[in-house]
Design a protein around this motif. Structure first.
Motif, mmCIF file in Angstrom:
data_model
loop_
_atom_site.group_PDB
_atom_site.id
_atom_site.type_symbol
_atom_site.label_atom_id
_atom_site.label_comp_id
_atom_site.label_asym_id
_atom_site.label_seq_id
_atom_site.Cartn_x
_atom_site.Cartn_y
_atom_site.Cartn_z
ATOM 1 N N GLY A 219 2.808 4.879 4.018
ATOM 2 C CA GLY A 219 3.949 5.729 3.793
ATOM 3 C C GLY A 219 4.849 5.721 5.019
ATOM 4 O O GLY A 219 4.387 5.536 6.138
ATOM 5 N N LEU A 220 6.137 5.873 4.813
ATOM 6 C CA LEU A 220 7.055 5.799 5.938
ATOM 7 C C LEU A 220 7.389 7.186 6.450
ATOM 8 O O LEU A 220 7.551 8.129 5.678
ATOM 9 N N LEU A 221 7.470 7.260 7.757
ATOM 10 C CA LEU A 221 7.897 8.510 8.369
ATOM 11 C C LEU A 221 9.410 8.595 8.275
ATOM 12 O O LEU A 221 10.065 7.600 7.942
ATOM 13 N N PRO A 222 9.967 9.752 8.575
ATOM 14 C CA PRO A 222 11.422 9.915 8.419
ATOM 15 C C PRO A 222 12.237 8.882 9.175
ATOM 16 O O PRO A 222 13.299 8.487 8.723
ATOM 17 N N ASP A 223 11.734 8.382 10.307
ATOM 18 C CA ASP A 223 12.519 7.392 11.043
ATOM 19 C C ASP A 223 12.278 5.995 10.520
ATOM 20 O O ASP A 223 12.723 5.011 11.107
ATOM 21 N N GLY A 224 11.544 5.853 9.461
ATOM 22 C CA GLY A 224 11.373 4.552 8.833
ATOM 23 C C GLY A 224 10.155 3.796 9.294
ATOM 24 O O GLY A 224 9.856 2.724 8.775
ATOM 25 N N ARG A 242 0.002 -3.640 4.206
ATOM 26 C CA ARG A 242 1.308 -4.303 4.175
ATOM 27 C C ARG A 242 2.360 -3.382 4.729
ATOM 28 O O ARG A 242 2.393 -2.202 4.397
ATOM 29 N N ASP A 243 3.176 -3.905 5.591
ATOM 30 C CA ASP A 243 4.230 -3.088 6.191
ATOM 31 C C ASP A 243 5.510 -3.334 5.421
ATOM 32 O O ASP A 243 6.036 -4.443 5.419
ATOM 33 N N VAL A 244 5.962 -2.303 4.760
ATOM 34 C CA VAL A 244 7.177 -2.491 3.952
ATOM 35 C C VAL A 244 8.358 -1.775 4.566
ATOM 36 O O VAL A 244 9.397 -1.666 3.955
ATOM 37 N N MET A 249 14.332 -1.326 4.391
ATOM 38 C CA MET A 249 15.630 -1.302 5.044
ATOM 39 C C MET A 249 16.468 -2.496 4.610
ATOM 40 O O MET A 249 17.663 -2.383 4.352
ATOM 41 N N GLU A 250 15.738 -3.630 4.550
ATOM 42 C CA GLU A 250 16.509 -4.808 4.146
ATOM 43 C C GLU A 250 16.995 -4.700 2.725
ATOM 44 O O GLU A 250 18.115 -5.099 2.394
ATOM 45 N N ALA A 254 20.730 -4.974 1.653
ATOM 46 C CA ALA A 254 21.199 -5.895 0.622
ATOM 47 C C ALA A 254 21.973 -5.125 -0.443
ATOM 48 O O ALA A 254 23.042 -5.566 -0.902
ATOM 49 N N LEU A 255 21.413 -3.963 -0.782
ATOM 50 C CA LEU A 255 22.064 -3.153 -1.815
ATOM 51 C C LEU A 255 23.469 -2.757 -1.374
ATOM 52 O O LEU A 255 24.446 -2.905 -2.125
ATOM 53 N N GLU A 256 23.523 -2.329 -0.115
ATOM 54 C CA GLU A 256 24.827 -1.887 0.395
ATOM 55 C C GLU A 256 25.816 -3.024 0.401
ATOM 56 O O GLU A 256 26.982 -2.875 0.040
#
Lengths: 279, 632, 523, 99
Positions: A219-224, A242-244, A249-250, A254-256
């Protein structure tokens, strides 16, 4: 069958030797060189099966069968079992840490091999009796072995029996952990957690994404950054987490970008529309 | 009678043992016991002397063997005594003067808390000295020889808290040891040559030995004599030995011990007679020392050191005479005895002066003492007249004979040279003794307060001190005449030492006249230099010769540079060599192995795989070896 | 069979060692008394041996012989000749003094020290050494001797390394390092010597087929056993090397100053007066008897080495700043005399050497023990830390002086007799060597008197003002030694009587005659 | 073909196994290599049995197998307990055999 055991090898055996011999050597090399223990074990098993065939080809029928049953069947399974226990997917680094060890090992291996080969080559091994007579003397290979084991080698046999039992007991003693105190109840564990003052609530859940099996993703912390606490320790040690974090972010980036492109195009269209409108 | 001989030695030895082991209980009576035992020894000596006089000249030798000392295959040393006329002379001198000095010391050492030990040492000295002169073989003589050395060491260093005394004592012992090496080697040479070292057999079989061997023995004996009798080149210790109490200087370093060298030479006369080269060496040593001591004596301001220089010079006369052979032996001993009287008297007088002057020894701070110490002045004066050889007194008879004998040496050039030296010595003797006399008893008072600022109050010494001085003064005056009249002394000794009449190169009356003239001249010069002008309290710088003489003609400096410094460097470098080279080789080997092990230890890195490689390599080597062996 | 008295002389101290070690840790005084009583008992036994020994009788007397390792012909063979019996007596005599002098040396140090000092162990080890040394003087089987020669290193190692001198410069750790250096050096030197000797012992067995001294000597004398020249020389060198390390001879001497400096004074006495004597004794008994030709072949070199030892040891003694090291170097010089006396091969030389062993034991014991008492008072071994002791402790100074005078061989004291005999014996065959050795007496006087002057005379040092004089126990240790020194100095006949026949035997072993005098003196 | 070739093969396999023991750090793989060496020996024994025409070689090979089985059991047990305490199966981690 008796012809097979004779000293003169048939062409068929020669062909078999060269093919299976190659396999055995490749298997042995792979055993040494594979990075993952489980692959090594499988290669070794292959070599052993080849050896079983060679035993059969040499007239050692009993041994051939025992080789398959005991070695390939039991011992190799034991190996695989332990490999699984220790971590099946962990790959070893083959980088040498002791200075000069690899060179010395290679040198010794090569020298030793050359010496053995030279020794065998020098030895006068031309006249073979063949195994035919021995195998048939008491009615067959198994009977012949049995006659020897229970007569001449009976003490050795008994002692190996003792050895086996000792080994079994020894293995149990070594691996068994005696529980010396009462298992703690859930309440006590909870109280201990409170006393120590950490992780009072349940551990955080792993990250959950629709596209992934979630258990191995932190799970990711607020800072990613990923949180260690969210995945099982076993997975962590095996290196299977696995580190996602970057992936997410990518993905977002990409979405942006895509939406930018889309928006840019819209604006261009809009401008054009506007120009057209002013015109 | 033979049994009494052992008693001579035993009495003072007993005294020494009792006094040294007795502890503080004897502090009150110890000095009396010591004196009584010394006197007892003198009485025994006198009894033996009386007995001896009663016998014919040829039957006077007494021998007595106590027991076998060192019985080893081929090597027999006995504790045996020989009392003949020569030893008898010494016994009487030693016990007589010794007893007097014991008596004197009672007063002199009255305020010393260690007086008991002092008397113990004195008794020890007497025992050793008597052993020396009574021994019937050279090895036993050697025991006495070293024994007097030990006693001298203990007595010079009696005031051990003074570093200068301790150093002087050590120096005396060490220099004597150098002489002892000579005596040792002489004894060993005798043993290898004659198979024995007893007096009788050795001296009677001299004819069989080669002259070279005898010369070697003679030279070694001379070396021994030089050490003990403070002859050049081993004379340097005597001046420093004056650090000891004055009675010690009188007894040991004037009257008795220092004459032991003369005794040794005279005793070994048979050997020297057969080795003219050795005799020449003896004469040269005597002549050189005679002048050396006299010159040193002229320059010293310390009264005891001036007297020490004089002692050296007078013993030079004796050695010179002893080297002359049968024409000189008896005169050497005669001078030895008269010298024993007057020199002991002079030292006791000096001690008496110091006693009254707060232990001041510098003659430049005396002056005009004749009125304050009349007895001391008279006895000292008689001793003075005796030593310079004033006609009629003891010294005149004995010294004059030596000068005659020296002129008789070898009929030629040698006679002139050594006779001249002896004559010159007489002149210088007169000079320096007159100087001492004038500076001490005449002129004006130059007294200085001592270190604590107390001005001296000179006074006459107590009876226990003056009586021995008076007795010795009698000896100084009359002994020589008594001996010389009718050649009594010569006849007495002749059976032991042999005697030939000297035939000087010039006539005897001429020599006697010359001697008297020379000594008057010497005294006159001294009077001119010290009696007619005031003596400065601080010593003037003086001429080159004076300065050299004050420093003992630089002999100590040479010793210091060559032996002391050189020795220090040698031992220091040897200690270094022992540490770095001898030990270094071993330690280096050890360090080498240590280093090698350190390297090899790295192979033991703890990694099982590393060990497996070596095992595998070992297996390969084994296989290779097997194959090779099969192939061969 | 008669009572095995020789075995008893060795068994008694060994039993004593066990008994001492068995005394409970808290009862230290009891342990000391046990050790002292056993050592006195041994002295009595040694006295009996001395009394039963007949000087004019067989060469080896009171012999015992039992099979030990039959396969190698090793026998437990004991016997004493005149030299052996004297050495046994000396050892038995000195040990009670050593024990009495070391009475308080092994007490626990003041509180706060981490060092452990087992008192019982100290005395037990001393008795152990005594047992082995005595037995080695009695052994007539080469192998038995070798075992003892090596085994005595073990207790000595612990005595040196475990019980150091309390007086030391610097920290406790530094002192411990010094001590262990000294102990290891002692052990290594002697082990190397022993190793070479072992090779020679085996070689001897191969050549002679026996370990028995008397058998081999008899076979050699009768010509049954011929040894090739080279073999004999090599075997001789093997034996001699070990003994020269033990003795110690220049240049193998450097372990001695370290060991004697770091050990307590009684242990230093044990080293130099007792244990080292085994080396010189063995030269006489084994080198000369088993290898007479080789001994003569090696004589010139050994004489030179002995002379170097004499002069070199004395010069180094002069240069020392540490009292105990000074005595150690003086001992090196004295051992030079002993070796010289043995190898010049004259009756006087050998009698002198044997006598020297006894006298050196006594004189060094006297000097070293008094030095030890002195050092224990001030807590320093440096000469420079002393001065004027004579004033505050006259008895101590007096005994020290007598010990020193004995060391410089003053006539009238025992060492003079032996030293002069050695010198005469040397001079009669090698005059130059005799003269060189004689100069040693000047150097001996120098180091002794310098030591005395610097420590005892002069103004009293401030730290020494309160120094007590010798106590009753200490006086009881020193007085008998001095009495013996005096007695043997004026009357050495009791010892020479026993020694002379043995020396004649040795002289006939090497087939040497004393040189005849040049002139037959008239009687 | 000459049956000696079996011996050559056995020698080769043995050498590979031995080299593997020296190179690999994973205790399990090291163990496998040891098994490989044992198997190579067995092959040689069987070949000898054939050459000499008696069954003793096979008997020894048989015993070898039994002993190998016992050894594997104990060895793996050791590896497991080592892994439990150290969380590693590397032989280099157990380098305590030095001062």
């Amino acid at each position: 069958m008796s012809t097979l055991a004779a000293y003169a090898t048939s062409t068929g055996e020669a062909v078999q030797f060269w093919i299976l011999g190659t396999v055995a050597v490749v298997g042995a090399l792979c055993t040494v060189l594979m990075r993952r223990a489980v692959h090594s074990a499988l290669c070794l098993a292959a070599t052993m099966i080849v050896l079983a065939v060679f035993y059969l080809a040499n007239g050692a029928y009993f041994l051939g069968v025992v080789q398959i049953v005991v070695y390939t069947g039991a011992i190799m399974m034991l190996f695989l079992f332990v490999v699984m226990l220790v971590g099946v997917t962990a790959a070893d680094s083959l980088k040498e840490t002791i200075k000069g060890q690899r060179w010395l090992a290679a040198l010794c291996g090569l020298g030793f091999g050359v010496l053995l080969v030279a020794g065998i080559g020098n030895a006068a091994l031309r006249n073979f009796n063949g195994l035919g007579a021995a195998n048939t003397a008491r009615g067959g290979n198994v009977e012949g072995l049995a006659a020897l084991i229970f007569t001449r080698y009976v003490f050795a046999f008994e002692i190996t029996g003792v050895l086996l039992i000792t080994a079994a007991v020894g293995a149990m003693v070594l691996t068994h952990r005696e529980r010396t105190e009462r298992a703690r109840t859930q309440r006590e564990l909870a109280e201990q957690r409170v006393r120590e003052g950490k992780h009072l609530p349940p551990l955080p859940a792993p990250g959950v994404y629709a596209r992934h099996n979630a258990v191995d993703i932190a799970g990711l912390l607020p800072d990613g950054t990923p949180s260690e606490l969210t995945v099982s320790r076993t997975l962590r040690e095996r290196g299977q987490v696995r580190d996602v974090s970057r992936e997410a972010m990518e993905d977002l980036k990409a979405l942006e970008q895509r939406s930018e492109e889309r928006l840019g195009r819209d604006r261009a269209e809009h401008d054009r529309d506007g120009q057209e409108a002013t015109r | 009678m033979e049994n009494l001989i052992a008693l001579l030695v035993a009495a003072p030895l007993l005294g020494a043992v009792v006094l040294l082991l007795g502890g503080r209980r004897l502090d009150g009576t110890g000095h009396l016991l010591g004196t009584v035992l010394a006197a007892a020894s003198f009485v025994v000596g006198a009894v033996l002397f009386a007995d001896m006089l009663g016998k014919g000249a040829e039957e006077r030798t007494l021998t007595s063997t106590l027991y076998s000392w060192i019985p080893v295959e081929g090597f027999q040393a006995d504790v045996a005594f020989r009392l003949d006329q020569l030893s008898m002379t010494f016994v009487l001198l030693i016990t007589g003067v010794g007893t007097l000095i014991h008596l004197y010391s009672i007063g002199y050492m009255e305020h010393d808390e260690r007086r008991r030990r002092f008397f113990g040492y004195l008794n020890l000295f007497l025992a050793a000295m008597l052993l020396l002169v009574l021994a019937d073989n050279y090895l036993l003589l050697y025991v006495g020889w070293e024994g007097v050395g030990l006693a001298s060491y203990l007595l010079i260093g009696f005031w051990q808290h003074k570093p200068s005394a301790a150093t002087a004592a050590k120096k005396a012992f060490l220099v004597n040891r150098v002489g002892d090496v000579g005596l040792s080697i002489a004894i060993m040479l005798m043993f290898t040559t004659f198979g024995t070292f007893a007096f009788g057999p050795v001296l009677s079989s001299v004819d069989g030995a080669s002259e070279g061997t005898l010369t070697a023995i003679g030279l070694m004996l001379l070396l021994a004599a030089c050490g003990k009798s403070a002859q050049v080149p081993l004379q340097s210790w005597l001046g420093d030995a004056m650090e000891g109490p004055t009675p010690v200087s009188a007894l040991i370093h004037a009257a008795t011990m220092v004459t032991a060298g003369v005794y040794l030479i005279v005793r070994s006369g048979a050997i020297f007679n057969a080795a003219p080269d050795a005799q020449l060496a003896v004469v040269i040593v005597g002549a050189v020392t005679l002048l050396f001591g006299a010159i040193v004596g002229c320059a010293k301001d310390d009264i005891k050191k001036a007297l020490a220089g004089s002692t050296m010079s007078q013993i030079g006369y004796m050695v010179l005479a002893a080297g002359l052979g049968p024409i000189g032996y008896a005169f050497a001993i005669m001078h030895l005895v008269t010298h024993g009287f007057f020199k002991a008297g002079l030292f006791l007088g000096a001690g008496s002066v110091m006693h009254g002057m707060n232990d001041e020894v510098d003659m430049r701070r005396y002056g005009g003492l004749r009125r304050y110490m009349p007895v001391t002045f008279v006895t000292f004066g008689l001793g003075y007249l005796a030593i310079i050889g004033f006609p009629g007194l003891s010294g005149f008879w004995s010294k004059d004979k030596i000068i005659e004998a020296a002129f008789a040496y070898d009929d030629g050039v040698r006679g002139w040279i050594f006779g001249g030296v002896a004559l010159l010595g007489a002149g210088i003797t007169a000079f320096y003794m007159t100087r001492v006399m004038i500076m001490t008893f005449f002129g004006e008072k130059r007294w200085q307060p001592d270190a604590e600022g107390n001005p001296p109050h000179p006074h006459e010494s107590p009876k226990s001190m003056t009586i021995p001085m008076i007795v010795l003064a009698f000896g100084s005056v009359f002994a020589g005449g008594f001996f010389a009249v009718g050649d009594r002394f010569v006849n007495w000794l002749a059976p032991v030492t042999e005697f030939e009449h000297p035939h000087p190169v010039i006539s005897v009356p001429a020599i006697t006249t010359a001697t008297v003239v020379v000594l008057l001249a010497g005294a006159a010069v001294a009077w001119a230099m010290y009696g007619r002008r005031p003596v400065p309290v601080e010593a003037p710088r003086g001429s080159l010769l004076t300065r050299a003489a004050r420093r003992d003609l630089y002999q100590d400096d040479v010793n210091h540079v060559v032996l002391v410094r050189g020795g220090e460097h040698l031992t220091r470098s040897l200690v270094y060599v022992d540490h770095t080279l001898v030990d270094g080789v071993v330690n280096g080997t050890a360090a080498g192995f240590g280093g090698l092990s350190g390297r090899l230890r790295r192979l033991q890195n703890g990694y099982a795989r590393s060990y497996a490689v070596s095992m595998f390599g070992g297996a390969a080597i084994l296989v290779a070896a097997t194959l090779l062996m099969r192939a061969v | 069979m008669s009572f095995p008295i020789l075995t008893a002389t060795a068994v008694l101290p060994a039993v004593g060692a066990i008994a001492t070690a068995a005394v409970p840790a808290a009862r230290r005084t009891a342990a000391k008394w046990t050790a002292l009583l056993f050592s006195l008992g041994t002295l009595v036994l040694a006295g009996v041996v001395l009394a039963r020994f007949e000087p004019g009788g067989d060469r080896y007397q009171l012999t015992e012989s039992h099979a030990w390792i039959a396969d190698f012909g090793v026998r437990y063979e004991l016997g004493v000749d005149g030299i052996g019996v004297v050495m046994v007596a000396l050892t038995a005599l000195l040990i009670p003094f050593v024990i009495a002098a070391g009475w308080n040396d092994a007490d626990p140090l003041e509180a706060g020290s981490r060092r452990w000092r087992p008192t019982q162990g100290f005395f037990a080890l001393i008795l152990m050494v005594e047992a082995m040394v005595i037995l080695s003087f009695e052994a007539t089987d080469v192998f038995l001797f070798y075992i003892l020669f090596e085994a005595m290193l073990i207790p000595m190692y612990f005595l040196i390394g475990g019980f150091g001198d309390r007086a030391h410069a610097g920290t406790e750790e530094h002192a411990a390092a010094q001590r262990s250096y000294a102990a290891v050096k002692f052990l290594l030197y002697n082990l190397v010597g022993g190793l070479i000797m072992l090779a020679a012992v085996i070689g001897l067995y191969v050549v002679a087929g026996s370990f028995s001294l008397s058998e081999i000597a008899a076979a050699r004398a009768s010509g049954e056993l011929e040894m090739a020249t080279t073999t004999e020389r090599l075997l001789f060198l093997g034996f001699f090397f070990a003994f020269a390390v033990k003795a110690p001879l220049w240049p193998l001497h450097t372990w001695l100053p370290n060991a004697m400096g770091e050990a307590t004074a009684p242990v230093a006495v044990l080293i130099t007066a007792v244990v080292d004597k085994v080396g010189t004794f063995a030269m006489l008994r084994f080198c000369l008897q088993l290898f007479p030709e080789a001994s003569q072949w090696a004589t010139p070199v050994i004489v030179v080495l002995a002379l170097v030892s004499i002069v070199y040891g004395a010069l180094l003694a002069v240069g020392q700043r540490d009292i105990k090291r000074l005595v150690a170097y003086a001992s090196v010089s004295h051992f030079g005399f002993i070796v010289l006396g043995i190898f010049v091969m004259t009756s006087q030389g050998q009698s002198g050497a044997t006598l020297y062993m006894v006298n050196h034991g006594l004189s060094t014991a006297a000097l070293m023990l008094v030095a030890g008492f002195l050092i224990s008072r001030r807590g320093s071994r440096l000469i420079a830390d002393y001065g004027g002791v004579q004033k505050v402790a006259p008895v101590l100074a007096g005994t020290f002086l007598i010990g020193g005078l004995a060391t410089l061989s003053l006539p009238g004291l025992a060492p003079f007799v032996s030293e002069f005999l050695v010198l005469v014996g040397t001079f009669s065959v090698y005059p130059v060597a005799g003269i060189v050795a004689t100069t040693g007496i000047v150097l001996a006087a120098l180091y002794t008197l310098v030591l005395y002057q610097r420590t005892m005379t002069g103004p009293v040092k401030e730290e020494l003002r309160a120094m007590p004089d010798l106590k009753a126990r200490e006086l009881a240790v020193v007085a008998p030694l001095i009495a013996l020194l005096l007695f043997l100095g004026v009357f050495p006949k009791p010892v020479t009587e026993i020694v002379n026949p043995a020396v004649e035997h040795t002289m006939s072993d090497v087939q040497k005659q004393d040189p005849r005098p040049e002139v037959e003196a008239a009687k | 073909m000459n049956p000696v070739n079996y011996l050559y093969l056995a020698a080769l396999l043995f050498t590979i196994g031995a080299t593997g023991v020296l190179i690999r750090r994973n205790a399990i793989v090291v163990f496998m290599c040891i098994e490989l060496m044992l198997n190579a020996c067995n092959l040689a024994l069987v070949a000898f049995s054939r050459m000499h025409g008696n069954l003793d070689g096979q008997i020894i090979a048989f015993f070898t197998m039994v002993v190998a089985a016992a050894e594997v059991v104990v060895g793996l047990a050791i590896i497991v307990s080592l892994f439990r305490s150290r969380h590693s199966a590397s032989v280099d981690d157990a380098s305590l055999m030095k001062l």
